[in-house]
Design an enzyme around this catalytic site. Structure first.
Site, short mmCIF file in Angstrom:
data_model
loop_
_atom_site.label_atom_id
_atom_site.label_comp_id
_atom_site.label_asym_id
_atom_site.label_seq_id
_atom_site.Cartn_x
_atom_site.Cartn_y
_atom_site.Cartn_z
CD GLN A 216 15.61 149.63 133.93
OE1 GLN A 216 14.55 149.00 133.83
NE2 GLN A 216 16.79 149.06 133.70
CG HIS B 88 11.36 153.78 135.42
ND1 HIS B 88 11.76 152.45 135.44
CD2 HIS B 88 11.19 154.09 134.11
CE1 HIS B 88 11.82 151.99 134.19
NE2 HIS B 88 11.48 152.96 133.36
C1 BV8 Z 1 5.89 153.30 128.23
C2 BV8 Z 1 8.68 152.60 138.59
C3 BV8 Z 1 5.02 154.55 126.44
C4 BV8 Z 1 7.49 152.21 139.42
C5 BV8 Z 1 8.79 150.96 136.78
C6 BV8 Z 1 1.13 148.10 127.27
C7 BV8 Z 1 0.78 149.44 127.47
C8 BV8 Z 1 1.73 150.42 127.68
C9 BV8 Z 1 3.06 150.08 127.70
C10 BV8 Z 1 3.38 148.75 127.53
C11 BV8 Z 1 2.45 147.76 127.30
N1 BV8 Z 1 3.11 146.56 127.16
C12 BV8 Z 1 4.42 146.76 127.29
C13 BV8 Z 1 4.59 148.07 127.51
C14 BV8 Z 1 5.79 148.74 127.72
C15 BV8 Z 1 6.04 148.67 129.23
C16 BV8 Z 1 6.95 147.48 129.45
O1 BV8 Z 1 8.09 147.53 129.09
N2 BV8 Z 1 6.39 146.39 130.02
C17 BV8 Z 1 7.19 145.20 130.22
C18 BV8 Z 1 6.70 144.46 131.47
C19 BV8 Z 1 7.12 144.35 128.96
N3 BV8 Z 1 6.69 149.93 129.57
C20 BV8 Z 1 5.99 150.96 130.04
O2 BV8 Z 1 4.80 150.92 130.30
C21 BV8 Z 1 6.78 152.24 130.17
N4 BV8 Z 1 6.09 153.32 129.53
O3 BV8 Z 1 6.14 152.38 127.50
O4 BV8 Z 1 5.30 154.48 127.80
C22 BV8 Z 1 3.61 154.08 126.28
C23 BV8 Z 1 2.62 154.62 127.08
C24 BV8 Z 1 1.32 154.23 126.86
C25 BV8 Z 1 1.03 153.28 125.89
C26 BV8 Z 1 2.05 152.72 125.12
C27 BV8 Z 1 3.35 153.11 125.33
C28 BV8 Z 1 6.96 152.60 131.63
C29 BV8 Z 1 7.75 151.53 132.32
C30 BV8 Z 1 8.15 152.00 133.72
C31 BV8 Z 1 7.39 151.22 134.77
N5 BV8 Z 1 7.86 151.61 136.11
N6 BV8 Z 1 9.26 151.40 137.95
C32 BV8 Z 1 7.86 151.35 140.60
O5 BV8 Z 1 9.06 150.97 140.74
O6 BV8 Z 1 6.96 151.05 141.38
S1 BV8 Z 1 9.42 149.55 136.13
C33 BV8 Z 1 10.32 148.71 137.31
O7 BV8 Z 1 10.41 147.36 136.86
C34 BV8 Z 1 11.76 149.13 137.45
O8 BV8 Z 1 11.90 150.51 137.44
C35 BV8 Z 1 12.45 148.45 136.31
O9 BV8 Z 1 12.36 149.22 135.15
C36 BV8 Z 1 11.64 147.19 136.17
C37 BV8 Z 1 12.34 146.02 136.82
O10 BV8 Z 1 13.38 145.70 135.98
P1 BV8 Z 1 14.88 145.62 136.53
O11 BV8 Z 1 15.26 146.91 137.17
O12 BV8 Z 1 15.70 145.13 135.45
O13 BV8 Z 1 14.80 144.58 137.71
P2 BV8 Z 1 14.47 143.03 137.62
O14 BV8 Z 1 14.02 142.63 138.97
O15 BV8 Z 1 13.61 142.75 136.43
O16 BV8 Z 1 15.91 142.36 137.32
C38 BV8 Z 1 16.94 142.48 138.28
C39 BV8 Z 1 18.22 142.08 137.58
O17 BV8 Z 1 19.30 142.26 138.50
C40 BV8 Z 1 18.23 140.61 137.15
O18 BV8 Z 1 18.79 140.51 135.85
C41 BV8 Z 1 19.16 139.96 138.19
O19 BV8 Z 1 19.88 138.87 137.64
C42 BV8 Z 1 20.09 141.09 138.50
N7 BV8 Z 1 20.72 141.03 139.83
C43 BV8 Z 1 20.18 140.56 140.98
N8 BV8 Z 1 21.07 140.73 141.98
C44 BV8 Z 1 22.16 141.35 141.46
C45 BV8 Z 1 21.94 141.55 140.08
N9 BV8 Z 1 22.85 142.14 139.27
C46 BV8 Z 1 24.00 142.56 139.83
N10 BV8 Z 1 24.28 142.40 141.16
C47 BV8 Z 1 23.39 141.81 141.99
N11 BV8 Z 1 23.69 141.66 143.30
#
Ligand code: BV8
Length: 256
Positions: free
Chosen positions: A102, A120
């Site tokens: 991601q 992504h």
């Molecule tokens: C889609 C690029 C179909 C940009 C990113 C309303 C309308 C449309 C869609 C939606 C909607 N409502 C919901 C959705 C779906 C939406 C979604 O999922 N929303 C979420 C918030 C609910 N998804 C989308 O929109 C996707 N497209 O669905 O298209 C569609 C289209 C139109 C209409 C309907 C459907 C597109 C999603 C992609 C977005 N772009 N990134 C940029 O980076 O600027 S997302 C971005 O955030 C990241 O890429 C990643 O995916 C996400 C963050 O998540 P994580 O990577 O997991 O990171 P996070 O910080 O959350 O967690 C870190 C983890 O690491 C923690 O668990 C922590 O404990 C752990 N950690 C920390 N340190 C360590 C560790 N682990 C190991 N070692 C360590 N040292």
């Protein structure tokens, strides 16, 4: 070696196809804040739900371009860590390894992984906002912080944007389908550093499980994925992955 760790080692060592699914936690030890970090995290300071969208860019192109410029500059000063290199090492040890990330930092390839699917996109690749015209030439980093006017497309004059997937945008055609097929057919999946909140990426561990794979999670704390995995290895990616890969190498050399 405890039983849980050994189970993970055996599943990885015996896999014909291993998928490694990574999120922002994978790059945390390189110095890139995750989206959930409370202090300097991108999610906390700038709500990606607002900025990482077409609407956010249209509303204020300099603010969004400036946010990506800040992130690009940060990434350019950092490098992959031992966890990225351990994943790259697996390619020499196992029949087939594919990384499905991601993350947009490009660190898996930089660390030597060759089979990488960027769900992504990539922060160092650009296209224009209106027509998706690809940008071949180098786009220099702006030295100032804060809002920066985006450059214009040489073909149509539209403002440039990073070639990443914004919220509400579809993933690149075919990329998720490819990731989904790999997840369903792999023998083992390593899920590293993801909160499992953003879809459709968050659905991949379930796809792996339904395809009969052993799903192993590496995270410093439980995530949305944890209830569905076979093995949960609590710890930092930069510590757990090198230890896991060293044990896999040991097990495979004993077996040969
Ligand atoms: C889609 C690029 C179909 C940009 C990113 C309303 C309308 C449309 C869609 C939606 C909607 N409502 C919901 C959705 C779906 C939406 C979604 O999922 N929303 C979420 C918030 C609910 N998804 C989308 O929109 C996707 N497209 O669905 O298209 C569609 C289209 C139109 C209409 C309907 C459907 C597109 C999603 C992609 C977005 N772009 N990134 C940029 O980076 O600027 S997302 C971005 O955030 C990241 O890429 C990643 O995916 C996400 C963050 O998540 P994580 O990577 O997991 O990171 P996070 O910080 O959350 O967690 C870190 C983890 O690491 C923690 O668990 C922590 O404990 C752990 N950690 C920390 N340190 C360590 C560790 N682990 C190991 N070692 C360590 N040292």
């Amino acid at each position: 070696m405890n039983e849980t760790f050994q189970r993970a080692v055996s599943a990885v060592a015996e896999s014909n196809l291993l998928v490694v699914a990574t999120g922002a936690g994978m790059s945390k030890e390189s110095g890139i804040p995750t989206f959930r970090d409370s202090l300097d995290g991108l999610w906390a300071r700038y709500d990606p739900q607002e900025l990482a969208t077409r609407e956010g860019f249209r509303h204020d192109p300099p603010r969004v371009w400036g946010w990506y410029n800040y992130r690009r500059k940060l990434i350019s000063e950092l490098e992959p860590h031992g966890g990225h290199r351990a994943i790259a090492r697996l390619e020499a040890l196992l029949p087939q390894v594919v990384v499905v990330t991601q993350n947009i930092d490009g660190f898996h390839r930089l660390a030597g992984s060759t089979g990488v699917l960027e769900l992504h996109g990539n922060i160092n690749r650009f296209k224009c906002y209106d027509r998706d015209h690809p940008v071949e030439e180098e786009v220099p980093l702006a030295c100032q912080d804060g809002p920066v006017e985006p450059p214009r497309c040489g073909r149509c004059g539209s403002p440039l944007r990073p070639d990443v997937v914004w919220f509400g945008e579809m993933l690149p055609p075919g990329v998720f389908e490819q990731a989904e097929t790999l997840a369903r057919s792999c023998d083992a999946m390593l899920v590293v550093g993801t909160s499992g909140i953003v879809y459709p990426a968050a659905a991949l561990p379930m796809s792996a499980r339904s395809g009969g794979a052993t799903v192993i999670e590496v995270n410093v704390e439980p995530s949305e994925v944890t209830p569905t995995v076979d093995v949960f290895l609590q710890g930092a990616a930069g510590e757990v992955l090198p230890a896991l890969v060293a044990a896999v190498e040991e097990e495979r050399s004993r077996a040969n």
